[in-house]
Motif scaffolding. Structure first.
Motif, PDB file in Angstrom:
ATOM      1  N   LYS A   1       5.220  -1.035   4.891  1.00  0.00           N
ATOM      2  CA  LYS A   1       5.713   0.727   5.563  1.00  0.00           C
ATOM      3  C   LYS A   1       6.523   1.383   4.600  1.00  0.00           C
ATOM      4  CE  LYS A   1       3.111  -1.114   9.114  1.00  0.00           C
ATOM      5  NZ  LYS A   1       2.012  -0.779   8.944  1.00  0.00           N
ATOM      6  N   THR A   2       7.442   0.807   3.662  1.00  0.00           N
ATOM      7  CA  THR A   2       8.410   2.151   3.208  1.00  0.00           C
ATOM      8  C   THR A   2       7.969   2.387   1.738  1.00  0.00           C
ATOM      9  OG1 THR A   2      10.296   0.691   2.737  1.00  0.00           O
ATOM     10  CG2 THR A   2       9.533   1.541   4.953  1.00  0.00           C
TER      11      THR A   2
ATOM     12  N   ILE B   1       8.673 -12.496   7.449  1.00  0.00           N
ATOM     13  CA  ILE B   1       7.341 -11.768   7.995  1.00  0.00           C
ATOM     14  C   ILE B   1       7.528 -10.471   7.926  1.00  0.00           C
ATOM     15  CG2 ILE B   1       6.197 -11.690   9.533  1.00  0.00           C
ATOM     16  CD1 ILE B   1       5.616 -14.249   9.934  1.00  0.00           C
ATOM     17  N   LEU B   2       8.712 -10.260   9.022  1.00  0.00           N
ATOM     18  CA  LEU B   2       9.148  -8.847   8.948  1.00  0.00           C
ATOM     19  C   LEU B   2      10.201  -8.444   7.831  1.00  0.00           C
ATOM     20  CD1 LEU B   2      11.739  -9.741  12.591  1.00  0.00           C
ATOM     21  CD2 LEU B   2       9.591  -8.685  12.074  1.00  0.00           C
ATOM     22  N   SER B   3      10.405  -8.884   6.995  1.00  0.00           N
ATOM     23  CA  SER B   3      10.842  -8.040   5.401  1.00  0.00           C
ATOM     24  C   SER B   3       9.252  -7.770   4.848  1.00  0.00           C
ATOM     25  CB  SER B   3      11.335  -9.183   4.938  1.00  0.00           C
ATOM     26  OG  SER B   3      12.737  -8.925   4.942  1.00  0.00           O
ATOM     27  N   GLY B   4       8.428  -8.899   5.091  1.00  0.00           N
ATOM     28  CA  GLY B   4       6.719  -7.559   4.278  1.00  0.00           C
ATOM     29  C   GLY B   4       6.764  -6.757   5.070  1.00  0.00           C
ATOM     30  N   VAL B   5       6.764  -6.433   6.025  1.00  0.00           N
ATOM     31  CA  VAL B   5       6.020  -5.465   7.135  1.00  0.00           C
ATOM     32  C   VAL B   5       7.521  -3.825   7.059  1.00  0.00           C
ATOM     33  CG1 VAL B   5       5.910  -4.803  10.094  1.00  0.00           C
ATOM     34  CG2 VAL B   5       5.241  -6.802   9.394  1.00  0.00           C
ATOM     35  N   LEU B   6       8.170  -4.735   7.356  1.00  0.00           N
ATOM     36  CA  LEU B   6       8.969  -2.907   6.147  1.00  0.00           C
ATOM     37  C   LEU B   6       8.570  -2.883   5.122  1.00  0.00           C
ATOM     38  CD1 LEU B   6      11.535  -1.629   7.130  1.00  0.00           C
ATOM     39  CD2 LEU B   6      12.808  -3.601   6.222  1.00  0.00           C
ATOM     40  N   PHE B   7       9.091  -3.385   4.533  1.00  0.00           N
ATOM     41  CA  PHE B   7       8.388  -2.713   3.244  1.00  0.00           C
ATOM     42  C   PHE B   7       6.924  -2.737   2.691  1.00  0.00           C
ATOM     43  CE2 PHE B   7      12.421  -5.236   1.900  1.00  0.00           C
ATOM     44  CZ  PHE B   7      13.077  -4.989   0.867  1.00  0.00           C
TER      45      PHE B   7
ATOM     46  N   LEU C   1       6.805   0.072  -0.858  1.00  0.00           N
ATOM     47  CA  LEU C   1       5.249  -0.562  -1.295  1.00  0.00           C
ATOM     48  C   LEU C   1       3.973  -0.372   0.094  1.00  0.00           C
ATOM     49  CD1 LEU C   1       6.700  -4.127  -1.725  1.00  0.00           C
ATOM     50  CD2 LEU C   1       6.687  -2.641  -3.802  1.00  0.00           C
ATOM     51  N   ARG C   2       4.109   0.871  -0.739  1.00  0.00           N
ATOM     52  CA  ARG C   2       2.763   1.812   0.916  1.00  0.00           C
ATOM     53  C   ARG C   2       1.568   1.524   0.072  1.00  0.00           C
ATOM     54  NH1 ARG C   2       5.309   6.983   3.734  1.00  0.00           N
ATOM     55  NH2 ARG C   2       6.866   6.278   4.784  1.00  0.00           N
ATOM     56  N   ASP C   3       1.284   1.454  -1.228  1.00  0.00           N
ATOM     57  CA  ASP C   3       0.453   0.844  -2.932  1.00  0.00           C
ATOM     58  C   ASP C   3      -0.151  -0.874  -2.129  1.00  0.00           C
ATOM     59  OD1 ASP C   3       0.560   2.772  -3.825  1.00  0.00           O
ATOM     60  OD2 ASP C   3       1.868   2.236  -5.637  1.00  0.00           O
ATOM     61  N   LYS C   4      -1.717   0.449  -1.890  1.00  0.00           N
ATOM     62  CA  LYS C   4      -2.743  -1.409  -1.083  1.00  0.00           C
ATOM     63  C   LYS C   4      -2.727  -2.453  -1.940  1.00  0.00           C
ATOM     64  CE  LYS C   4      -7.917  -2.187   0.938  1.00  0.00           C
ATOM     65  NZ  LYS C   4      -8.653  -1.337   1.276  1.00  0.00           N
ATOM     66  N   SER C   5      -3.004  -3.101  -1.684  1.00  0.00           N
ATOM     67  CA  SER C   5      -3.002  -4.554  -2.689  1.00  0.00           C
ATOM     68  C   SER C   5      -4.272  -4.970  -3.077  1.00  0.00           C
ATOM     69  CB  SER C   5      -2.706  -6.146  -2.379  1.00  0.00           C
ATOM     70  OG  SER C   5      -2.403  -6.702  -3.301  1.00  0.00           O
ATOM     71  N   GLU C   6      -4.603  -4.841  -3.940  1.00  0.00           N
ATOM     72  CA  GLU C   6      -6.353  -5.557  -5.110  1.00  0.00           C
ATOM     73  C   GLU C   6      -6.184  -6.648  -4.981  1.00  0.00           C
ATOM     74  OE1 GLU C   6      -6.118  -4.147  -9.033  1.00  0.00           O
ATOM     75  OE2 GLU C   6      -5.889  -1.938  -8.957  1.00  0.00           O
ATOM     76  N   GLY C   7      -5.321  -7.311  -4.420  1.00  0.00           N
ATOM     77  CA  GLY C   7      -5.596  -8.941  -3.604  1.00  0.00           C
ATOM     78  C   GLY C   7      -5.635  -9.648  -4.897  1.00  0.00           C
TER      79      GLY C   7
END
Length: 226
Positions: free
Chosen positions: A46-47, A38-44, A49-55
């Motif tokens: 914010k750094t 979870i923390l890794s996902g938050v870290l990436f 992988l800032r592009d918004k996911s299209e889902g």
């Protein structure tokens, strides 16, 4: 997220060192790995992988009661896959390790001890000895081979590996080792899939180095605070 191949390693070490407390220790290791993910996902996010996911939209099949036949077919398929893996990759690694630990004659521990002597200082802050360090390297090819590697290098043919670990490993070193195993680099087959799915050598290398750095850092934190 830890794969199922890590579970036999964790179960054996936990049972050998912690006894009746093993289920609690295994549960805590999974909690640590999930929090790390979870923390890794938050870290990436914010750094890098800032592009918004299209889902993603995925159609799920209807829920049905499991059929006994399907359960047996699935169980047989998984068991067959593991036996083939154990009879090829893991057995092959064990044979190679035995030869590397035996030759050249006259050298204690053979080639594997020589190589481990140069690599082990990197893991000394974590309290890992040469067999523990080498087992992490062979675990890159198949996580189950960690057990066979420890058996070969500790030369436990006279007694089960679990008995040796319970007599020679303390609770702290065992827990720190299991934390590292739960978080560090996945096996080579998974790395190959990452390369295929991303189509990028850079992101494959980043995933490998990041998992190693995360495993080392978190293991060192537990080593220092416990």
């Amino acid at each position: 997220i830890p794969c199922s191949a890590r579970l036999p390693v964790i179960v054996l070490i936990s049972s050998a060192i912690f006894g009746s407390r093993a289920p609690f220790m295994i549960f805590s290791l999974y909690i640590i790995s999930i929090i790390t993910a979870i923390l890794s996902g938050v870290l990436f996010s914010k750094t890098a992988l800032r592009d918004k996911s299209e889902g993603m939209i995925m159609e799920l099949p209807d829920y049905r009661w499991p059929q006994v036949k399907n359960l047996f077919v699935r169980a047989w398929s998984q068991s067959k896959e593991y036996l083939l893996k154990a009879g090829t990759v893991i057995f092959g690694i064990s044979v190679i390790l035995f030869l590397l630990s035996y030759f050249p004659r006259g050298t204690e521990g053979g080639f594997i001890h020589i190589a481990g002597h140069y690599i082990s200082p990197l893991f000394r802050p974590l309290g890992f000895d040469i067999p523990m360090t080498v087992s992490l390297i062979t675990g890159f090819f198949a996580k189950e081979s960690i057990i066979s590697t420890l058996s070969v290098l500790y030369q436990t043919s006279a007694l089960p590996l679990s008995d040796y670990l319970s007599a020679h490993w303390n609770a702290l070193s065992g827990f720190v080792f299991m934390v590292f195993v739960m978080i560090y680099i996945p096996c080579i087959a998974t790395v190959a899939v990452i390369r295929k799915e991303t189509g990028s050598n850079k992101w494959t290398l980043i995933s490998v180095l990041y998992s190693l750095a995360a495993a080392y850092t978190i293991s060192l934190i537990f080593k220092l605070i416990l």
